[in-house]
Design a protein around this motif. Structure first.
Motif, PDB file in Angstrom:
ATOM      1  N   THR A   4      18.620   1.233  -9.032  1.00  0.00           N
ATOM      2  CA  THR A   4      18.381   1.537  -8.554  1.00  0.00           C
ATOM      3  C   THR A   4      18.580   1.138  -6.862  1.00  0.00           C
ATOM      4  O   THR A   4      17.561   2.561  -5.871  1.00  0.00           O
ATOM      5  CB  THR A   4      16.225   1.301  -8.488  1.00  0.00           C
ATOM      6  OG1 THR A   4      16.725   1.442 -10.190  1.00  0.00           O
ATOM      7  CG2 THR A   4      15.535   2.753  -9.281  1.00  0.00           C
ATOM      8  N   THR A   5      18.480  -0.540  -6.883  1.00  0.00           N
ATOM      9  CA  THR A   5      18.480  -0.428  -5.276  1.00  0.00           C
ATOM     10  C   THR A   5      19.911  -1.292  -5.094  1.00  0.00           C
ATOM     11  O   THR A   5      20.470  -1.754  -6.753  1.00  0.00           O
ATOM     12  CB  THR A   5      18.013  -1.092  -4.965  1.00  0.00           C
ATOM     13  OG1 THR A   5      17.642  -2.453  -6.076  1.00  0.00           O
ATOM     14  CG2 THR A   5      15.996  -0.691  -5.085  1.00  0.00           C
ATOM     15  N   TYR A   6      20.914  -1.342  -4.387  1.00  0.00           N
ATOM     16  CA  TYR A   6      22.307  -1.358  -4.323  1.00  0.00           C
ATOM     17  C   TYR A   6      22.656  -1.613  -2.729  1.00  0.00           C
ATOM     18  O   TYR A   6      21.601  -1.834  -2.192  1.00  0.00           O
ATOM     19  CB  TYR A   6      23.384  -0.263  -4.966  1.00  0.00           C
ATOM     20  CG  TYR A   6      22.765   1.136  -4.469  1.00  0.00           C
ATOM     21  CD1 TYR A   6      23.961   1.102  -2.967  1.00  0.00           C
ATOM     22  CD2 TYR A   6      22.111   2.086  -4.872  1.00  0.00           C
ATOM     23  CE1 TYR A   6      23.857   2.607  -3.145  1.00  0.00           C
ATOM     24  CE2 TYR A   6      22.055   3.046  -4.445  1.00  0.00           C
ATOM     25  CZ  TYR A   6      23.253   3.611  -3.435  1.00  0.00           C
ATOM     26  OH  TYR A   6      22.709   4.629  -2.887  1.00  0.00           O
ATOM     27  N   TYR A   7      23.994  -2.339  -2.504  1.00  0.00           N
ATOM     28  CA  TYR A   7      24.056  -2.392  -0.839  1.00  0.00           C
ATOM     29  C   TYR A   7      25.059  -1.580  -0.521  1.00  0.00           C
ATOM     30  O   TYR A   7      25.872  -1.210  -1.119  1.00  0.00           O
ATOM     31  CB  TYR A   7      24.354  -4.086  -0.894  1.00  0.00           C
ATOM     32  CG  TYR A   7      22.930  -4.923  -1.204  1.00  0.00           C
ATOM     33  CD1 TYR A   7      21.700  -5.526  -0.744  1.00  0.00           C
ATOM     34  CD2 TYR A   7      23.103  -5.436  -2.687  1.00  0.00           C
ATOM     35  CE1 TYR A   7      21.459  -5.805  -0.776  1.00  0.00           C
ATOM     36  CE2 TYR A   7      22.023  -5.922  -2.866  1.00  0.00           C
ATOM     37  CZ  TYR A   7      21.054  -6.185  -1.576  1.00  0.00           C
ATOM     38  OH  TYR A   7      19.812  -7.058  -2.430  1.00  0.00           O
ATOM     39  N   CYS A  93      23.896  -3.327   4.431  1.00  0.00           N
ATOM     40  CA  CYS A  93      22.226  -2.772   4.852  1.00  0.00           C
ATOM     41  C   CYS A  93      21.663  -3.038   3.128  1.00  0.00           C
ATOM     42  O   CYS A  93      22.825  -2.565   1.660  1.00  0.00           O
ATOM     43  CB  CYS A  93      22.453  -1.615   5.381  1.00  0.00           C
ATOM     44  SG  CYS A  93      23.457  -1.405   6.251  1.00  0.00           S
ATOM     45  N   LYS A  94      20.717  -2.480   3.000  1.00  0.00           N
ATOM     46  CA  LYS A  94      20.598  -2.632   1.306  1.00  0.00           C
ATOM     47  C   LYS A  94      19.992  -1.082   1.396  1.00  0.00           C
ATOM     48  O   LYS A  94      18.960  -0.657   2.548  1.00  0.00           O
ATOM     49  CB  LYS A  94      19.337  -3.294   0.766  1.00  0.00           C
ATOM     50  CG  LYS A  94      18.475  -3.280  -0.602  1.00  0.00           C
ATOM     51  CD  LYS A  94      17.371  -4.311  -0.473  1.00  0.00           C
ATOM     52  CE  LYS A  94      17.101  -4.353  -1.971  1.00  0.00           C
ATOM     53  NZ  LYS A  94      15.780  -5.317  -2.025  1.00  0.00           N
ATOM     54  N   VAL A  95      20.093  -0.426   0.085  1.00  0.00           N
ATOM     55  CA  VAL A  95      19.679   1.183   0.025  1.00  0.00           C
ATOM     56  C   VAL A  95      18.480   0.793  -1.256  1.00  0.00           C
ATOM     57  O   VAL A  95      18.816   0.468  -1.915  1.00  0.00           O
ATOM     58  CB  VAL A  95      20.740   1.730  -0.523  1.00  0.00           C
ATOM     59  CG1 VAL A  95      20.916   2.831  -0.910  1.00  0.00           C
ATOM     60  CG2 VAL A  95      22.495   1.934   0.459  1.00  0.00           C
ATOM     61  N   GLU A  96      17.191   1.496  -1.046  1.00  0.00           N
ATOM     62  CA  GLU A  96      16.499   1.591  -1.527  1.00  0.00           C
ATOM     63  C   GLU A  96      15.915   2.604  -2.270  1.00  0.00           C
ATOM     64  O   GLU A  96      15.215   3.208  -2.867  1.00  0.00           O
ATOM     65  CB  GLU A  96      14.985   0.690  -0.842  1.00  0.00           C
ATOM     66  CG  GLU A  96      14.978  -0.029  -0.268  1.00  0.00           C
ATOM     67  CD  GLU A  96      14.147  -0.932   0.501  1.00  0.00           C
ATOM     68  OE1 GLU A  96      13.367  -0.127   0.665  1.00  0.00           O
ATOM     69  OE2 GLU A  96      14.214  -2.290   0.791  1.00  0.00           O
ATOM     70  N   ARG A  97      16.173   3.602  -1.792  1.00  0.00           N
ATOM     71  CA  ARG A  97      16.477   5.529  -2.455  1.00  0.00           C
ATOM     72  C   ARG A  97      17.788   6.340  -2.097  1.00  0.00           C
ATOM     73  O   ARG A  97      18.483   5.793  -0.718  1.00  0.00           O
ATOM     74  CB  ARG A  97      15.310   5.268  -1.609  1.00  0.00           C
ATOM     75  CG  ARG A  97      15.080   7.155  -1.625  1.00  0.00           C
ATOM     76  CD  ARG A  97      13.665   6.970  -1.310  1.00  0.00           C
ATOM     77  NE  ARG A  97      13.372   6.977   0.406  1.00  0.00           N
ATOM     78  CZ  ARG A  97      12.565   7.757   0.557  1.00  0.00           C
ATOM     79  NH1 ARG A  97      11.662   8.604   0.573  1.00  0.00           N
ATOM     80  NH2 ARG A  97      12.388   6.515   2.452  1.00  0.00           N
ATOM     81  N   GLU A  98      17.364   7.218  -2.605  1.00  0.00           N
ATOM     82  CA  GLU A  98      18.849   7.351  -2.098  1.00  0.00           C
ATOM     83  C   GLU A  98      18.745   9.787  -3.084  1.00  0.00           C
ATOM     84  O   GLU A  98      17.794   9.421  -3.967  1.00  0.00           O
ATOM     85  CB  GLU A  98      20.159   7.716  -2.792  1.00  0.00           C
ATOM     86  CG  GLU A  98      21.367   8.435  -3.446  1.00  0.00           C
ATOM     87  CD  GLU A  98      22.302   8.121  -3.687  1.00  0.00           C
ATOM     88  OE1 GLU A  98      22.730   8.963  -4.876  1.00  0.00           O
ATOM     89  OE2 GLU A  98      22.894   6.977  -3.825  1.00  0.00           O
TER      90      GLU A  98
END
Length: 101
Positions: A4-7, A93-98
């Protein structure tokens, strides 16, 4: 499946003229990164003037640190500074939503 979250590691660069072994090493780094624990995916583009961006996606900051310290990757990093890049910048960067269409 992506977590769900990744970098995201965003690598922007300006290449020097000439290949000097760059293409072969870039292919090897892509192949090697895809085998690293925590690797998710990567996307890369470069224009005719040598400006490029590569975004790689990782499950954790630890996975990114491990990739940065990979022996072959360390060699590529040094060659990049010596021969291939006029300049580069790395952003993590931390990806919180896609979402997508």
């Amino acid at each position: 499946m992506k977590p769900t979250t990744y970098y995201a590691v965003i690598f922007t660069s300006q290449r020097n003229e000439g290949d000097h072994g760059y293409s072969e090493m870039a292919d090897r780094m892509d192949e090697l990164a895809r085998k690293q624990p925590g690797f998710i995916d990567a996307e890369s583009v470069r224009d005719a003037a040598g400006s490029g961006i590569t975004v790689s996606y990782w499950e954790s900051l630890e996975a990114i640190r491990s990739w940065k310290q990979n022996e072959e990757h360390l060699v590529a990093q040094e060659k990049g500074r010596q021969a291939w890049y006029e300049s580069y910048k790395v952003r993590i960067c931390k990806v919180e939503r896609e979402y997508s269409f």
